[in-house]
Design an enzyme around this catalytic site. Structure first.
Site, short mmCIF file in Angstrom:
data_model
loop_
_atom_site.label_atom_id
_atom_site.label_comp_id
_atom_site.label_asym_id
_atom_site.label_seq_id
_atom_site.Cartn_x
_atom_site.Cartn_y
_atom_site.Cartn_z
N ASP A 65 0.86 -1.19 -0.19
CA ASP A 65 -0.04 0.04 0.02
C ASP A 65 0.89 1.33 -0.33
O ASP A 65 0.38 2.21 0.39
CB ASP A 65 -0.81 -0.11 1.16
CG ASP A 65 -2.07 -0.97 1.15
OD1 ASP A 65 -2.10 -1.72 0.33
OD2 ASP A 65 -2.73 -1.28 1.99
N HIS A 114 -0.66 5.11 1.13
CA HIS A 114 -0.30 5.92 2.35
C HIS A 114 0.35 7.16 1.78
O HIS A 114 0.04 8.53 2.30
CB HIS A 114 0.81 5.28 3.12
CG HIS A 114 0.18 3.87 3.68
ND1 HIS A 114 0.53 3.28 5.04
CD2 HIS A 114 -0.58 2.93 3.38
CE1 HIS A 114 -0.20 2.21 5.16
NE2 HIS A 114 -0.70 1.91 4.32
N GLU A 167 -7.04 -3.50 -3.79
CA GLU A 167 -8.38 -3.31 -3.40
C GLU A 167 -8.89 -2.06 -3.98
O GLU A 167 -9.76 -1.98 -4.79
CB GLU A 167 -8.44 -3.46 -1.90
CG GLU A 167 -9.76 -3.35 -1.48
CD GLU A 167 -9.77 -3.75 0.07
OE1 GLU A 167 -10.53 -4.59 0.59
OE2 GLU A 167 -9.26 -2.85 0.92
N GLU A 176 -7.96 5.28 -4.36
CA GLU A 176 -6.82 5.67 -3.86
C GLU A 176 -5.42 5.61 -4.59
O GLU A 176 -4.70 6.29 -4.41
CB GLU A 176 -6.42 4.77 -2.28
CG GLU A 176 -7.52 5.17 -1.34
CD GLU A 176 -7.49 4.39 0.05
OE1 GLU A 176 -7.25 4.87 1.09
OE2 GLU A 176 -7.67 2.85 0.01
#
Length: 678
Positions: free
Chosen positions: A427, A431, A505, A509
């Site tokens: 990720d 972040h 996922e 983002e």
């Protein structure tokens, strides 16, 4: 656009966060060739399973699943398993290639070594078998180089019902009892004989090139002729260049004479410019795939052209004056509530979201012409961001590790589960993208702060968007850590082995990460960063619309899956899942939320298909009665795209929604006739 680091290249040296020795990082020397270990290594690659744990988990190379184990390589032309909840391709070792080698390396315990890799390929050496495999994404052939005279073995878990050879023994056909036909091409004559019902071997030693292809199970009777025609020229690697905005150029390096045959997935075909590419599309030559039909393309040079998108600080068409009062009322309240001491988390992900949410308030204040609140937002951003840049944040912070080379967090350097796996490269774009958004906005409203902290800003953004190359000014980070230049979207899984390969996922983002990078390029007047960020943003959006957004008319996925799903939860390289990491498939509003947040001006491009957006909202609505207010807000936000009035009524009834300002800004900027079309 050779490097995003043009503006930072004038610095004496790139900024490096403090070094740390991670206690949880896997050892890369187990599978990478020693000459590669001094350079930053890929941490979200299409071949990542090959370099983790035992290296014996399969990966998807379009159209084959490939598994390396026990000094052999197994190929699967997979069948699809599907239900209402998921789709995945089933790995079965249809053919396994090995050698009966007398090499001095035969006693080695090393199953394989990655000797080189590129944007679109990996070269796998099997030291004990005298085999070198050129695994190139989208090749209908798997190509092996036999480096020493060796007796080859080709086996299967099925039964061999027929074996035939050409007059010159350079082509062999194997039919299996599962109705598959495999073709084997050799660069020089080799005789195979059946040694059992499931194995053939070459009687005499062979060295040279072996190419293996499954015959497509399409209705095209000319498929075998096509494979025959293009069996000679083989790719050894493939590069993808971002030389101009909204353009990706593929260049496959190949050997031997003739034209190169490759395969394109549906998004490739949408973007492929035959006029500017040195290639021809074979529309009738197809392999099945979980990503949709893979179609033949003849040519070693492809040009993919993407329509430009608006990368802007504010909504593209503005807000009507009579809507500003309601937004300002919420804005004043949300800004009053800002206080760094109220951030109760030290998670890099959750903390970054607080930073980005606050930054939104400054931009909305600009758009509704209410600058009075901007100084408080500016102070909040300074106080919340700077501790992460100077290593003074209590309990966490950004550090650099030296084995794979890249950012980790203090918490993540000792725990694989801390910060949602950030310490093992999970990720990163999510972040850091939130921090980059906040820093770009802060640099916009306070240019002096932006100039002072430019080295840290570039170090952060380059962790996931670094282009590498000779002109690269930051040698500490790998090339495009998360973005897959064949799939044309990102992966988030990091250094964890998964049965179905890489996964992602939250596409929204990922979009936010590259959009934020483009905004940073905008604020620093860095045309390279702006172009790279904008191009990757556009590609991530197109990939989301192609594979995550499931319209009722979808023909790519199986009917049973389409009937029950309007959006994918987790998309894997070899699987589509309706569940999330943190919620079951039944929570439809959870799926919607994680594929929408954060709501920013780029969201209008991501959800520019109004018809699909309405389908998604209507699919979600039956589950909303008992949903949390935060999830309801995201559903109402999408409803506002096509029914602003009703969406506003529902939003005004929300009792608990953080940063209501942004939700109101979004719906008021969706006025009728005010929609973006992409």
């Amino acid at each position: 656009m050779n490097s995003i680091s043009t503006s930072s290249s004038s610095m004496a040296s790139p900024f490096l966060f403090p070094l740390t020795q991670s206690t949880v990082m896997p050892d890369p020397s187990s599978f990478f060739s020693p000459n590669l270990l001094s350079s930053p290594l890929p941490t979200n690659s299409f071949f990542q399973n090959f370099v983790l744990n035992n290296g014996d988990q399969h990966e998807y190379f379009h159209p084959y699943l490939v598994k390396s184990a026990n000094s052999s390589l197994s190929l699967s032309y997979p069948l699809m398993f599907f239900s209402t909840a998921l789709l995945y391709q089933v790995f079965v070792p249809d053919l396994t290639i090995s050698s009966k080698s007398n090499s001095r390396c035969s006693s080695s315990n090393i199953s394989h070594v990655v000797s080189s890799y590129s944007d679109l390929s990996v070269t796998l050496e099997l030291p004990s078998s005298n085999l070198r495999f050129f695994l190139v994404k989208g090749s209908p052939f798997v190509t092996a180089e036999v480096t020493r005279r060796t007796s080859l073995s080709i086996s299967t878990v099925h039964g061999i019902v027929w074996l035939s050879s050409s007059d010159y023994f350079t082509k062999h056909t194997i039919r299996l009892d599962n109705n598959q036909t495999w073709l084997i091409y050799a660069s020089s004559p080799v005789r195979f004989r059946r040694t059992s019902s499931s194995e053939i071997t070459s009687g005499k030693g062979f060295y040279g090139i072996i190419r293996i292809a499954a015959l497509p199970d399409s209705e095209n009777p000319n498929s075998e002729q096509t494979l025959n025609r293009f069996s000679s020229c083989y790719p050894v690697s493939g590069d993808a260049a971002l030389k101009k905005p909204y353009r990706v150029e593929y260049k496959f390096q190949n050997r031997r004479s003739g034209d190169l045959l490759m395969l394109a997935h549906p998004l490739h075909l949408k973007l492929l410019s035959e006029k500017e590419s040195d290639c021809t599309i074979l529309h009738d030559f197809k392999y099945r795939s979980i990503d949709g039909d893979l179609v033949g393309v003849v040519g070693a040079s492809w040009v993919l052209k993407i329509n430009p998108i608006p990368v802007t600080w504010h909504s593209t068409k503005g807000i009507k004056q009579d809507s500003c009062k309601e937004i300002i009322s919420a804005l004043v309240k949300d800004v009053d509530d800002l206080n760094p001491s109220n951030i109760s988390t030290n998670s890099s992900y959750l903390y970054g979201k607080h930073v980005a949410n606050a930054a939104r308030l400054a931009l909305i204040a600009e758009e509704v012409s209410y600058p009075e609140v901007i100084p408080k937002v500016k102070n909040f951003l300074k106080q919340s961001i700077e501790p992460w840049l100077y290593g003074t944040f209590k309990g966490n912070g950004f550090l650099c590790e030296k084995e794979w080379k890249g950012l980790v967090t203090k918490q993540g350097s000792t725990s694989t589960g801390a910060d949602f796996g950030f310490g093992i490269y999970n990720d990163h774009h999510y972040h850091i993208g939130y921090f980059i958004y906040g820093m770009a906005v802060l640099a916009k409203i306070d240019p002096d702060w932006g100039e002072k902290h430019k080295p840290q800003a570039y170090s952060l953004v380059e962790d996931y968007i670094n282009l590498g190359g000779k002109s690269n000014s930051n040698p500490y980070y790998t090339r495009l850590r998360c973005f897959d230049l064949y799939s044309l979207h990102s992966w988030a899984a990091g250094l964890t082995e998964f049965e179905h390969g890489r996964n992602q996922e939250s596409t929204s983002e990922a979009v936010n990460a590259y959009y934020s990078a483009a905004l940073m390029g905008l604020v620093y007047e860095d045309s390279d960063l702006m172009a790279t960020g904008s191009t990757l943003t556009a590609l991530e959006i197109l990939a989301a619309q192609t594979w995550w957004h499931v319209e009722e008319s979808n023909k790519m996925y199986e009917e049973e899956f389409v009937k029950e799903n309007r959006i994918v939860g987790i998309l894997w390289s070899n699987k589509r899942d309706s569940t999330l990491w943190w919620a079951s498939a039944d929570c439809r509003s959870c799926r919607l939320l994680i594929q929408v947040l954060p709501i920013t001006p780029i969201t209008e491009v991501l959800f520019s298909n109004v018809g699909y957006t309405k389908e998604l909202v209507e699919w979600t609505e039956p589950e909303l009665k008992d949903a949390e207010e935060s999830r309801k807000g995201f559903v109402f936000a999408l409803e506002g795209i096509y029914d602003q009035e009703n969406a506003l009524k529902k939003i005004r009834k929300l009792k608990d929604f953080n940063f209501l300002t942004n939700l109101l800004w979004w719906v008021h900027s969706r006025a009728k006739g005010n929609l973006y079309e992409y």
